[in-house]
Enzyme design. Structure first.
Site, mmCIF file in Angstrom:
data_model
loop_
_atom_site.group_PDB
_atom_site.id
_atom_site.type_symbol
_atom_site.label_atom_id
_atom_site.label_comp_id
_atom_site.label_asym_id
_atom_site.label_seq_id
_atom_site.Cartn_x
_atom_site.Cartn_y
_atom_site.Cartn_z
ATOM 1 N N TYR A 52 -14.544 -93.129 69.144
ATOM 2 C CA TYR A 52 -14.078 -93.335 67.771
ATOM 3 C C TYR A 52 -14.355 -92.166 66.804
ATOM 4 O O TYR A 52 -13.581 -91.886 65.909
ATOM 5 C CB TYR A 52 -14.731 -94.589 67.178
ATOM 6 C CG TYR A 52 -14.425 -95.866 67.919
ATOM 7 C CD1 TYR A 52 -13.301 -95.993 68.727
ATOM 8 C CD2 TYR A 52 -15.285 -96.947 67.816
ATOM 9 C CE1 TYR A 52 -13.046 -97.180 69.416
ATOM 10 C CE2 TYR A 52 -15.032 -98.132 68.495
ATOM 11 C CZ TYR A 52 -13.905 -98.236 69.300
ATOM 12 O OH TYR A 52 -13.659 -99.397 69.970
ATOM 13 N N GLU A 59 -4.833 -86.857 56.054
ATOM 14 C CA GLU A 59 -4.896 -85.760 55.089
ATOM 15 C C GLU A 59 -5.380 -84.475 55.754
ATOM 16 O O GLU A 59 -4.820 -83.397 55.567
ATOM 17 C CB GLU A 59 -5.840 -86.114 53.935
ATOM 18 C CG GLU A 59 -5.393 -87.308 53.108
ATOM 19 C CD GLU A 59 -5.942 -88.637 53.629
ATOM 20 O OE1 GLU A 59 -6.112 -88.783 54.858
ATOM 21 O OE2 GLU A 59 -6.190 -89.524 52.796
HETATM 22 N N1 THU Z 1 -8.021 -92.653 57.318
HETATM 23 C C1 THU Z 1 -7.173 -91.669 56.926
HETATM 24 O O1 THU Z 1 -6.302 -91.230 57.696
HETATM 25 N N2 THU Z 1 -7.313 -91.161 55.673
HETATM 26 C C2 THU Z 1 -8.249 -91.581 54.781
HETATM 27 O O2 THU Z 1 -8.389 -90.991 53.725
HETATM 28 C C3 THU Z 1 -9.081 -92.742 55.088
HETATM 29 C C4 THU Z 1 -9.077 -93.191 56.504
HETATM 30 C C5 THU Z 1 -7.865 -93.202 58.661
HETATM 31 C C6 THU Z 1 -8.976 -92.913 59.625
HETATM 32 C C7 THU Z 1 -8.853 -94.058 60.594
HETATM 33 O O3 THU Z 1 -7.877 -93.712 61.562
HETATM 34 C C8 THU Z 1 -8.302 -95.200 59.764
HETATM 35 O O4 THU Z 1 -7.783 -94.610 58.590
HETATM 36 C C9 THU Z 1 -9.354 -96.237 59.379
HETATM 37 O O5 THU Z 1 -10.454 -95.632 58.808
#
Ligand code: THU
Length: 134
Positions: A52, A59
């Site tokens: 994980y 982003e």
């Molecule tokens: N995640 C993002 O892609 N951008 C963020 O700013 C917050 C979290 C993703 C990471 C993970 O794949 C999922 O969202 C849950 O945390």
């Protein structure tokens, strides 16, 4: 400058790339699109991993792809999530944004229902650590 930003195009790109998110674990797809000063847009989605901790946010993937494509000077960021409230970028992504853009970088996050939050990067990451300290 903010008025000249094609936000709808940016959000369209973020929404489009969000469909490519690799999220078998969280089932939480995120799309991000970065506009550069030359008018180009680079998009990224989140990519998870069975270990994980290797997950990379949408982003950051957009910014890293921008570097690989030779893009310079990000001028706006759009993020799309399916949450009740707009979701701001995580702390790691804020720091990566601060590597490539100044404190005025406008960041907007939208839900699928069209709710929107707007933040300058300086609000998301006050007192950013930047190369000026090195
Ligand atoms: N995640 C993002 O892609 N951008 C963020 O700013 C917050 C979290 C993703 C990471 C993970 O794949 C999922 O969202 C849950 O945390």
């Amino acid at each position: 400058m903010a008025d000249e930003i094609p936000w709808e195009r940016l959000f369209e790109e973020a929404l489009r790339v969000r469909q490519r998110a690799h999220v078998p674990y969280s089932k939480f797809p995120v799309g991000a699109a970065v506009l550069y000063a030359d008018g180009s847009i680079v998009a990224g989605c989140n990519v998870e991993n069975a270990t994980y901790g290797l997950t990379v946010c949408a982003e950051r993937n957009a910014f890293v792809a921008g570097v690989a494509q030779g893009r310079e000077k990000p001028v706006a960021v759009a993020v799309v999530v399916d949450t009740p409230e707009p979701c701001p970028p995580c702390g790691m992504c804020r720091q990566v944004m601060a590597e490539f853009a100044g404190p005025d970088l406008p960041v907007r996050s939208r839900t699928l229902n069209g709710q929107e939050a707007r933040y300058p990067l300086s609000e998301l990451l006050p007192h950013a650590f930047t190369r000026s300290f090195l």
